[in-house]
Design an enzyme around this catalytic site. Structure first.
Site, PDB file in Angstrom:
ATOM      1  N   GLU A  86      31.903  40.481  43.264  1.00 55.24           N
ATOM      2  CA  GLU A  86      31.410  40.071  44.576  1.00 55.24           C
ATOM      3  C   GLU A  86      30.087  40.729  44.963  1.00 55.24           C
ATOM      4  OE1 GLU A  86      34.746  40.926  47.102  1.00 55.24           O
ATOM      5  OE2 GLU A  86      35.540  38.895  46.911  1.00 55.24           O
ATOM      6  N   GLU A 117      48.039  47.442  28.456  1.00 59.64           N
ATOM      7  CA  GLU A 117      47.759  48.681  29.186  1.00 59.64           C
ATOM      8  C   GLU A 117      48.268  49.929  28.462  1.00 59.64           C
ATOM      9  OE1 GLU A 117      51.079  49.628  32.401  1.00 59.64           O
ATOM     10  OE2 GLU A 117      50.170  47.667  32.765  1.00 59.64           O
TER      11      GLU A 117
END
Length: 275
Positions: A86, A117
């Site tokens: 953003e 992960e």
């Protein structure tokens, strides 16, 4: 006894303050979720001194060309990628200034990638592809504070002279222990036990907002309270930019819009007009 002690320390895995959720009405569910969410603000507020300490150091490095890298898995990883993505349209900065890395790569943004992960070396390998150096900062995002992908990435980054921070929602976590400047937002047990996409995710999002918005302001990407460097990617933003110029230069709308489109950003338009 050891397992029991660890369980007590893992706030994010502690039982919810509410039970028999399936018996609640819709009104009861949303009211009680809202009650829990009210704890997020105070948890982030308690972490402000930690946030300040990290941000001040990041700014000094970024003024010299440093970058910020987020490391995370699941919800935490997605929030990092969201925040990084953003910034270019909002502040008109290059897309390599703040970079979000998620365990499992871009596919993990939309679906779970099994065991991604759990690789403690993967994050550092990915960071090395960006030729990181001592001006760069690595921020690990891990609600539980136990994610190997994040912990391993932070450990390697710190050994190689990078600035390291983390955002976690457990006290005395593994990731905080290996990080120079940990941020701990202890929001308490989740409404649905262990579902850290709820309060923990909200706290992480708030902190990421604080970190990058503050950095962008201090790097001169905001004037007054306006996004004067935003990218003009749609009609709404062109309209917003034109109105900023109208307010600043006392021009009519059409003149302001023409000036904006000629120069490509509010800041460049205002600077060109004042020369």
């Amino acid at each position: 006894m050891i397992a029991e002690k660890k369980k007590k320390l893992s706030v994010t895995e502690s039982p919810s303050h509410f039970d028999n959720l399936e018996r609640m009405s819709v009104e009861e569910l949303i009211t009680n979720i809202n009650k829990e969410d009210a704890n997020v603000h105070s948890a982030v507020q308690r972490a402000l001194p930690q946030i300040k300490e990290l941000v001040e150091r990041i700014i000094k490095r970024m003024e010299q060309g440093g970058r910020v890298f987020y490391l995370g898995a699941g919800t935490s990883g997605r929030l990092g990628v969201l925040d990084a993505s953003e910034l270019p349209p909002t502040f008109g900065v290059p897309d390599n200034m703040v970079i979000g890395l998620i365990a499992g790569g871009d596919r993990a943004l939309r679906q779970a990638v099994e065991s991604a992960e759990d690789d403690a070396n993967k994050a550092w390998k990915e960071l090395c592809e960006y030729k990181v150096d001592e001006l760069d900062t690595v921020i690990g995002i891990a609600a539980s504070g136990t994610t190997p992908y994040v912990i391993g990435g932070i450990e390697h980054a710190r050994k190689n002279g990078l600035l390291t921070g983390c955002i976690t929602c457990n006290p005395n976590s593994q990731v905080a222990a290996v990080t120079e400047f940990p941020i701990e937002a202890i929001v308490g047990p989740e409404f649905v036990t262990g579902s850290t996409r709820l309060k923990a995710g909200t706290a992480q999002k708030m902190i990421l907002n604080m970190i990058t918005t503050t950095i962008m302001i201090k790097l001169g990407r905001v004037k007054g309270n306006k996004m004067v460097n935003m990218q003009l990617t749609n009609r709404k933003l062109v309209d917003r930019g034109a109105r900023m110029i109208m307010e600043e230069l006392k021009l009519n709308y059409e003149s302001a819009k023409e000036l904006l489109l000629t120069h490509g950003s509010v800041k460049q338009a205002i600077d060109a007009y004042k020369k």
